[in-house]
Design a protein around this motif. Sequence first.
Motif, PDB file in Angstrom:
ATOM      1  N   GLN A 176       9.326   3.326  -4.005  1.00  0.00           N
ATOM      2  CA  GLN A 176       9.293   3.069  -5.561  1.00  0.00           C
ATOM      3  C   GLN A 176       9.500   1.364  -5.777  1.00  0.00           C
ATOM      4  N   PRO A 177       8.620   0.520  -6.196  1.00  0.00           N
ATOM      5  CA  PRO A 177       8.746  -0.946  -6.553  1.00  0.00           C
ATOM      6  C   PRO A 177      10.182  -0.724  -7.194  1.00  0.00           C
ATOM      7  N   ALA A 181     -10.538  12.526  -2.730  1.00  0.00           N
ATOM      8  CA  ALA A 181      -9.500  10.725  -3.031  1.00  0.00           C
ATOM      9  C   ALA A 181     -11.468  10.054  -2.913  1.00  0.00           C
ATOM     10  N   ASP A 182     -11.025   9.274  -4.607  1.00  0.00           N
ATOM     11  CA  ASP A 182     -12.286   7.424  -4.753  1.00  0.00           C
ATOM     12  C   ASP A 182     -11.804   6.746  -4.672  1.00  0.00           C
ATOM     13  N   VAL A 183     -10.375   6.325  -4.299  1.00  0.00           N
ATOM     14  CA  VAL A 183      -9.946   5.081  -3.458  1.00  0.00           C
ATOM     15  C   VAL A 183      -9.191   5.074  -2.601  1.00  0.00           C
ATOM     16  N   LEU A 184      -9.340   4.901  -1.385  1.00  0.00           N
ATOM     17  CA  LEU A 184      -8.831   5.011  -0.402  1.00  0.00           C
ATOM     18  C   LEU A 184      -8.690   3.681   0.595  1.00  0.00           C
ATOM     19  N   ILE A 185      -7.124   4.075   1.001  1.00  0.00           N
ATOM     20  CA  ILE A 185      -6.321   2.554   1.393  1.00  0.00           C
ATOM     21  C   ILE A 185      -6.459   2.660   2.779  1.00  0.00           C
ATOM     22  N   MET A 187       0.613  -1.416  -0.213  1.00  0.00           N
ATOM     23  CA  MET A 187      -0.216   0.712   0.332  1.00  0.00           C
ATOM     24  C   MET A 187       1.558   1.189   0.126  1.00  0.00           C
ATOM     25  N   ASN A 188       2.010   1.435   0.650  1.00  0.00           N
ATOM     26  CA  ASN A 188       2.897   2.476   1.048  1.00  0.00           C
ATOM     27  C   ASN A 188       3.382   2.731  -0.355  1.00  0.00           C
ATOM     28  N   VAL A 189       3.792   1.489  -1.377  1.00  0.00           N
ATOM     29  CA  VAL A 189       4.294   2.282  -3.457  1.00  0.00           C
ATOM     30  C   VAL A 189       2.935   2.326  -3.622  1.00  0.00           C
ATOM     31  N   LEU A 190       1.667   1.705  -3.741  1.00  0.00           N
ATOM     32  CA  LEU A 190       0.661   2.312  -4.567  1.00  0.00           C
ATOM     33  C   LEU A 190       0.512   3.750  -3.761  1.00  0.00           C
ATOM     34  N   PHE A 191       1.421   3.874  -2.513  1.00  0.00           N
ATOM     35  CA  PHE A 191       0.401   5.234  -2.223  1.00  0.00           C
ATOM     36  C   PHE A 191       1.663   6.067  -2.502  1.00  0.00           C
TER      37      PHE A 191
END
Length: 509
Positions: A56-57, A160-164, A48-52
């Motif tokens: 960096q992957p 936001a429309d995607v919530l982690i 999730m930290n990668v998505l946010f």
Amino acid sequence: MGNYVVEMLDIRKEFPGIVANNNINLQVKKGEIHALLGENGAGKSTLMNVLFGLYQPEKGEIRIKGEPVKVTDPNVANRLGIGMVHQHFMLVENFTVAQNIMLGVEPTKKGVIDIDKVEREVAELSRKYGLSVDPKAKISDISVGMQQRAEILKTLYRGADVLILDEPTAVLTPQEITELMKILCSLINEGISIILITHKLKEIMDVCDRCTVIRKGEGIATVNVNETTADELAALMVGRKVEFKIEKTEAEPKEEVLTIKDLKVKDSRRALMVKGLNLSVRSGEIVGIAGIDGNGQSELIEALTGLRKVESGQILLNQQEITHLSTRKITEAGVGHIPQDRHKYGLVLDFPIAENMVLQTYYQKPFSKNKIMSFNKIYEYGKKLIQDYDVRTPSPRTKARALSGGNQQKAIIAREVDRSPDLLIAAQPTRGLDVGAIENIHKRLIRERDQGRAVLLLSFELDEIMNVSDRIVIMFDGKIVADVKPSETTEQELGLLMSGSQPEKEGDI
Ligand SMILES: Nc1ncnc2c1ncn2[C@@H]1O[C@H](COP(=O)(O)OP(=O)(O)OP(=O)(O)O)[C@@H](O)[C@H]1O
Ligand SMILES: [Mg+2]
């Protein structure tokens, strides 16, 4: 194809000595609640930290609404409509709710921050989604539940429309969890998509549409929740069958280890919270404290461990008075403490994990001799605990901060249990642990009991209280109002006692 809002494809993320994510795939549909499930240290927060945009992957692709993107930092994530509420909150304690929400995106009027506008907008959002907060309240003065709603509003305020949500329910009481689940459902009705990390299978079964399971950094499966069961999910994530209810023999309590007499304790605002409490815990028994949060439980535990001043009354350990002793003296007298708040009282985050395991004993033998610390001995001991308690870390030298939340918790439990204190105070010991780890910790508490320790367990999970305790005391309004055996009570009865009613009078309500 086109209905995925988020696609993470073949994501790989490494840290020194460990591959946290190894070619993981995650595809989230618009308007769904997608659970992310996996053991402590499996790599959920990392993904999730990668998505946010926090990490960096090394490899892989992220697509948002079909478009390949590079999420180079959280501002980019915000612009792409991704919001995240972290496992450990990131609010500024002495700011108000509204100030926190606008932080970094302050609207101005003639060069001055327009706080009225923010407060208006926050009130509007909170009405729309049923997230009740007081925009003018200071963070340090509000409940954890409200802090969390402020965090959610902060992401919605940024569009936001995607919530982690990373383990949002680990810090909530059962009442607050019910409320949060309602909020999540109203959010998806408004077209928001949610990625929910949780260790509580019931929550997944209750509100999630699909669930992606990861194990040791690898993607295992994505399943439709209505086609699976809690048992199946547990087995998928742990790789073995999990026992939710542990076997134990009848307790054989012996001499009194802890005696509390007419104890009175005030909270930080000088309100009396523990109001003349009496309780005793004997060697060889686990006493569970059940109660709704805010009935003096935290103040009681803090007083017992020397973290809070006692107004009046007495605390005895093995018949010796420890009432006004310092935390160190209480520890030396034989009290172990697994604290509720692991970051505040449990760990020094920037110390290596092995050194965190001797926080109370580093000045004693064998870790110090003639005032000189032996790091060899400390690391040897650290390695042993890491092994015995299944703390997953690349090395004993890794800083506590770099361990996953659940593994930080396991490290604290290892330290407190391994000192074999006469009295072990366990305040929400399994908070944030996966179901397999919970099973292990419960077995461990019972083993300690069988070796003659007195265990005082505080938990807001009635399941845990019912499963593990030999005796349950109910705390209400600063006092113990009932004392029952788990075999002779029900969750309903406990619920009534916790709310201050007497179940015998049930008929005339
Ligand atoms: N900043 C970091 N530096 C080094 N290692 C890290 C860092 N963050 C995470 N790790 C390691 O990556 C692995 C995955 O950790 P992560 O926090 O993603 O687990 P998790 O699935 O969220 O677990 P939990 O349920 O306990 O929160 C762990 O082995 C952890 O020690
Ligand atoms: Mg995590």
